[in-house]
Design an enzyme around this catalytic site. Structure first.
Site, PDB file in Angstrom:
ATOM      1  CB  THR A 289      -0.866   0.068   1.265  1.00  0.00           C
ATOM      2  OG1 THR A 289      -0.028   0.396   2.378  1.00  0.00           O
ATOM      3  CG2 THR A 289      -1.545  -1.255   1.553  1.00  0.00           C
TER       4      THR A 289
ATOM      5  N   GLY B  38       0.256   3.735 -14.392  1.00  0.00           N
ATOM      6  CA  GLY B  38       0.776   3.204 -13.132  1.00  0.00           C
ATOM      7  C   GLY B  38       2.188   3.669 -12.819  1.00  0.00           C
TER       8      GLY B  38
ATOM      9  CE  LYS C 211       8.821   5.953  -3.113  1.00  0.00           C
ATOM     10  NZ  LYS C 211       7.974   5.133  -3.747  1.00  0.00           N
TER      11      LYS C 211
ATOM     12  CD  GLU D  12      16.864  -3.249  -3.604  1.00  0.00           C
ATOM     13  OE1 GLU D  12      17.799  -3.865  -3.101  1.00  0.00           O
ATOM     14  OE2 GLU D  12      16.962  -2.056  -3.989  1.00  0.00           O
TER      15      GLU D  12
ATOM     16  CE  LYS E 266      11.297   6.415  -5.661  1.00  0.00           C
ATOM     17  NZ  LYS E 266      10.883   6.639  -7.043  1.00  0.00           N
TER      18      LYS E 266
ATOM     19  CG  ASP F 194       8.287   9.031  -5.002  1.00  0.00           C
ATOM     20  OD1 ASP F 194       7.925   8.325  -4.042  1.00  0.00           O
ATOM     21  OD2 ASP F 194       8.817   8.578  -6.031  1.00  0.00           O
TER      22      ASP F 194
ATOM     23  CB  VAL G 142      15.561   3.413  -3.796  1.00  0.00           C
ATOM     24  CG1 VAL G 142      16.380   4.272  -4.739  1.00  0.00           C
ATOM     25  CG2 VAL G 142      15.393   4.103  -2.442  1.00  0.00           C
TER      26      VAL G 142
END
Ligand code: ADP
Ligand code: ASP
Ligand code: MG
Length: 814
Positions: free
Chosen positions: A554, A663, A578, A605, A681, A677, A608
């Site tokens: 999610t 997507g 994340k 994993e 990362k 975002d 990123v």
């Protein structure tokens, strides 16, 4: 002569008794002794009725009715109408006697051990009578014999001690005297010298059969039950358990002592002294060879033969400084327990003379505490010994095998296997014979312990991974498809057996303890119970499966807040979400600490570069002693997609929309476009490089107009993109004029990180980055000038799902 014993399930109803008759008819022996248990479950019902009556609870009558119906319906189904009346009237008359006895107990409100034995004896009395009549009707040359006339015991009701010389004499005289081919006799029951009914302990019909076998020096003792032999572990708890073809008396004794209920422990002694083999067979699969128990040696090369467990154990520890150097304390301790008929299942090695610790049945613990405290009253009053410490809700798990003594390292392997799965060991004992290593653990951990140990010692190292998947949207659904496609390959090649036990979306959740069918999970999930994150966790935790992995697909902050619970209960976490790793440093660090402490990997994993092995590579660089000097990266597949396709013939709005639909963006595209975002990362990479850094420390140079940044929903956000098309075209034009391409770059150097849109000139590593690809350049002490480059598709459901998959395989190999 042969002795055949049929257990409760084998004689539970008319149909099963029909199978029993076939087995007896097929016996090649001229003479057969058939020992039967009560109809399955009847002994429990009798005990229940007795307890209710003794508590003056009139519902005992309902239990009698149930017992009555079981026997009458079985008799009616088996016995033809013309023979029925005599059989039914005998059954009814026995049931009347039973009712009278229970009524007596009800009136007085008490039940003695003697009366209790009398009451439970009806189970075997009735079953053996009905079966013998049925055998006769079916043309077998059968007669009935009441075991109470042959087996003589003392009057210790509940678990009477057999007078072997008298019993053997009686049995021998009777069985050698009879001309009939089949004698049917009740198991479990006997009588004392003054003629009262006694019983041989729960499960005691096996013992009755062994006593007869020894008395007549039978060719073989066959124990017919509901499983095909003695298994490497209880097949009801360990699905992968297998029947052991051949086992020694001692091993079988040890396994049954430690809970393999398939054989009542005292059964072996009588046949062992006569060298009679025991064969355990399945009434429902008679062609199956079952297990042969003989004197002969263990199969070559096999060390651990079986694993068993006894639940309902309590530990009793006697401790105190006064115990040192005073002889006789342990003698007194064991004496009082034995006088109270409390049997000691296990004695643990005390680390010093300060303490003795024994395992006993939890049913005896209150009594044990009382008598031991009384016995040591003098010492306790003077502070030389502490009052005994009871510990309940425990269980014993034991490894058994004749050849274990000649192998080093088995106990180490046992303990580390349990430790890895966070099964805490309370006490350890190794029999002097070294035929067993037993551990005392929490009762709730038994199933997990048995399965992990079974996997370790018997299953050619096939490791079972149990997955609990939250989020089955784009990524989650792809992931389930991949699992389903790769299942066979993983089992055959990597020896990993992956099962998905639970799945949930935001509406419903679904659990299937033996694994969800991945070909039609959508329908089943739709019909599942209402989704609840807390309940999901509780279910995963209470199932307590080994190698449990929670998979978060999610983008929910709420879900990420549950990781600590999973990790803190030794459940691994794999996530493409994340939020946790880019939350406050303290939280990130705490999750990592929990993962270490509870031996539960926490892998992310896909946080990123989707499926690209970026974090894994970074970890390996650091673990091998390298130092990260600088990271430069294009980490947003979504932004890369957007700027690769955005030009003066398209609109910024349409391209972002397309990226969302395909997507490539987060559900909320602003998270990508605002740079948040990418900040997350680079933050994660900085942290994984060993830096304590927060999201606020990252410099973000936004390219979006303030108005777009300030929107609070997708609709407003997209509208603002339309409105500011000119400013996006201006950014594009400037880059084009400089013969450059636009890339959203993240950078980390000297503990500082920044993100922002940059014009990348021709010839730069980033210039030719296509589609939604990501690229990372690691400049390290070992790669100072030419960086280590990882490049490839960095967004999309398929590659993200495969990255999650890779993390799961990492856990499998852990
Ligand atoms: P019966 O009524 O035939 O005497 P039991 O219920 O006493 O049968 O014993 C058979 C049961 O023992 C099996 O159904 C199984 O659940 C249990 N069991 C426990 N450990 C083992 C084991 N190692 N091998 C086989 N069965 C076991
Ligand atoms: N019927 C008895 C019991 O349930 C004895 C046996 O089945 O072995 O314990
Ligand atoms: Mg049994």
């Amino acid at each position: 002569m042969k002795v055949l014993k049929f257990g409760g399930t084998s004689v539970a109803n008319a149909n099963n008794i029909g199978l029993v008759k076939d087995i007896v008819s097929n016996s090649s022996n001229k003479k057969n002794i058939v020992v039967v248990s009560a109809l399955g479950g009847v002994t429990d019902l009798l005990i229940k009725a007795a307890n209710l009556a003794a508590n003056q609870d009139a519902t005992y009558k309902k239990v009698i009715t149930e017992i009555e119906e079981r026997h009458l319906s079985t008799a009616k189904e088996l016995i033809s109408v013309k023979n029925q009346s005599s059989v039914l009237s005998k059954v009814k008359s026995e049931l009347n006697t039973l009712e009278t006895l229970l009524e007596g107990a009800f009136l007085i409100g008490e039940i003695t051990a003697k009366l209790s034995d009398k009451i439970v004896s009806f189970g075997e009395l009735l079953s053996s009578f009905i079966i013998s009549e049925y055998f006769k009707q079916e043309g077998l040359d059968a007669i009935y014999k009441d075991s109470r006339e042959l087996i003589k015991t003392n009057d210790l009701n509940g678990k009477a001690v057999v007078n072997f010389s008298l019993t053997y004499k009686n049995a021998n005289t009777f069985f050698s005297g009879t001309k009939h081919a089949v004698v049917v006799a009740p198991g479990f029951i006997a009588s004392s010298e003054n003629g009262n009914s006694t019983t041989l302990g729960r499960g005691g019909s096996d013992y009755t059969a062994a006593i007869y076998a020894a008395a007549v020096k039978a060719d073989i003792l066959e124990i017919w039950t509901d499983v095909s032999g003695m298994y490497t572990a209880n097949p009801k708890l360990v699905k992968q358990a297998k029947a052991i073809p051949h086992i020694s008396y001692e091993e079988a004794m040890e396994l049954s002592h430690f809970g393999a209920k398939v054989l009542y422990p005292p059964t072996i002694q009588p046949v062992l002294s006569e060298g009679i083999s025991i064969c355990i067979k399945n009434t429902f699969e008679p062609e199956n060879n079952g297990t042969l128990i003989t004197k002969s040696k263990n199969e070559k090369g096999k060390t651990v033969r079986g694993i068993s467990s006894v639940e309902n154990i309590a530990l009793l520890s006697l401790e105190g400084s006064g115990m040192v150097g005073i002889p006789g304390i342990s003698k007194r301790f064991f004496e009082v327990l034995s006088q109270a008929e409390i049997s000691v299942v296990l004695i643990t090695q005390a680390s010093s003379e300060h303490s003795i610790c024994v395992g006993i049945s939890a049913d005896d613990i209150d009594k044990a505490v009382e008598i031991v405290n009384n016995a040591f009253e003098y010492e306790i009053e003077r502070g030389k010994i502490n009052p005994v410490i009871p510990e309940k809700d425990l269980a014993i798990v034991a490894l058994v095998g004749d050849n274990m003594k000649s192998h080093q390292g088995l106990s180490g392997k046992m303990f580390s296997t349990l430790g890895k799965n966070n099964v805490n060991i309370r006490a350890i004992a190794q029999g002097a014979s070294e035929r067993n290593i037993s551990t005392v653990i929490k009762k709730g951990d038994v199933k997990k312990a048995l399965n992990t140990l079974h996997e370790e010692f018997f299953e050619e190292n096939v490791k079972q991974l149990n997955l609990f998947v939250m989020g089955v949207g784009n990524v989650g659904a792809k992931f389930l498809t991949q699992v389903s496609q790769q299942k066979k390959y993983l089992k055959e090649n990597l020896k990993l057996n992956i099962r998905v036990i639970g799945i949930s979306n935001s509406r419903t959740m679904l659990f299937n303890e033996s694994g969800i069918n991945l070909n039609k999970w959508e329908d089943s999930l739709e019909k599942g119970e209402k989704a609840d994150k807390q309940k999901f966790f509780e279910k995963v935790n209470s199932l307590n499966y080994r190698n449990s992995i929670f998979v978060d697909n999610t983008a929910s902050a709420e879900v990420s807040e549950t990781y600590n619970k999973y990790l803190g209960n030794s459940i691994s976490v794999v996530t493409c979400n994340k939020i946790a790793c880019s939350s406050k440093f303290d939280n990130y660090q705490e999750l990592k600490r929990l993962a270490r402490e509870y031996n539960a990997p926490f892998l992310f994993e896909t946080n990123v570069g989707a499926g690209l092995p970026i974090i894994d590579t970074l970890k390996h660089l650091i673990a091998s002693g390298d130092k990260i000097l600088k990271i430069q990266a294009v980490l947003s597949g979504s932004l890369n997609f957007v700027f690769n396709y955005f030009n003066d013939e398209t609109t910024f709005h349409d391209i972002v929309k397309q990226a969302q639909e395909e997507g490539y963006t987060e559900p909320d595209p602003k998270i990508d476009l605002s740079g948040v975002d990418v900040m997350r990362k680079i933050l994660i990479l900085a942290r994984e490089s060993g830096n304590q850094i927060e999201i606020e420390d990252i410099v973000n140079n936004p390219f979006l107009p303030k108005e777009s940044l300030d929107t609070t929903n997708n609709e407003d956000f997209f509208a603002s993109l339309v409105k500011h098309e000119d400013s996006f075209q201006a950014i594009y034009k400037k880059a084009k004029d400089a013969d450059s391409k636009l890339k959203y770059v993240a950078q980390y150097e000297d503990g500082k990180a920044s993100v922002g849109l940059q014009e990348i000139p021709k010839g730069h590593d980033f210039y030719n980055l296509e589609g939604s690809d990501n690229i990372v350049l690691f400049y390290t002490e070992r790669y100072p000038n030419q960086p280590m480059i990882i490049k490839g598709a960095g967004a999309g459901a398929d590659v993200t799902a495969s990255g999650i998959f890779a993390d799961i395989i990492r856990i499998g190999n852990f």
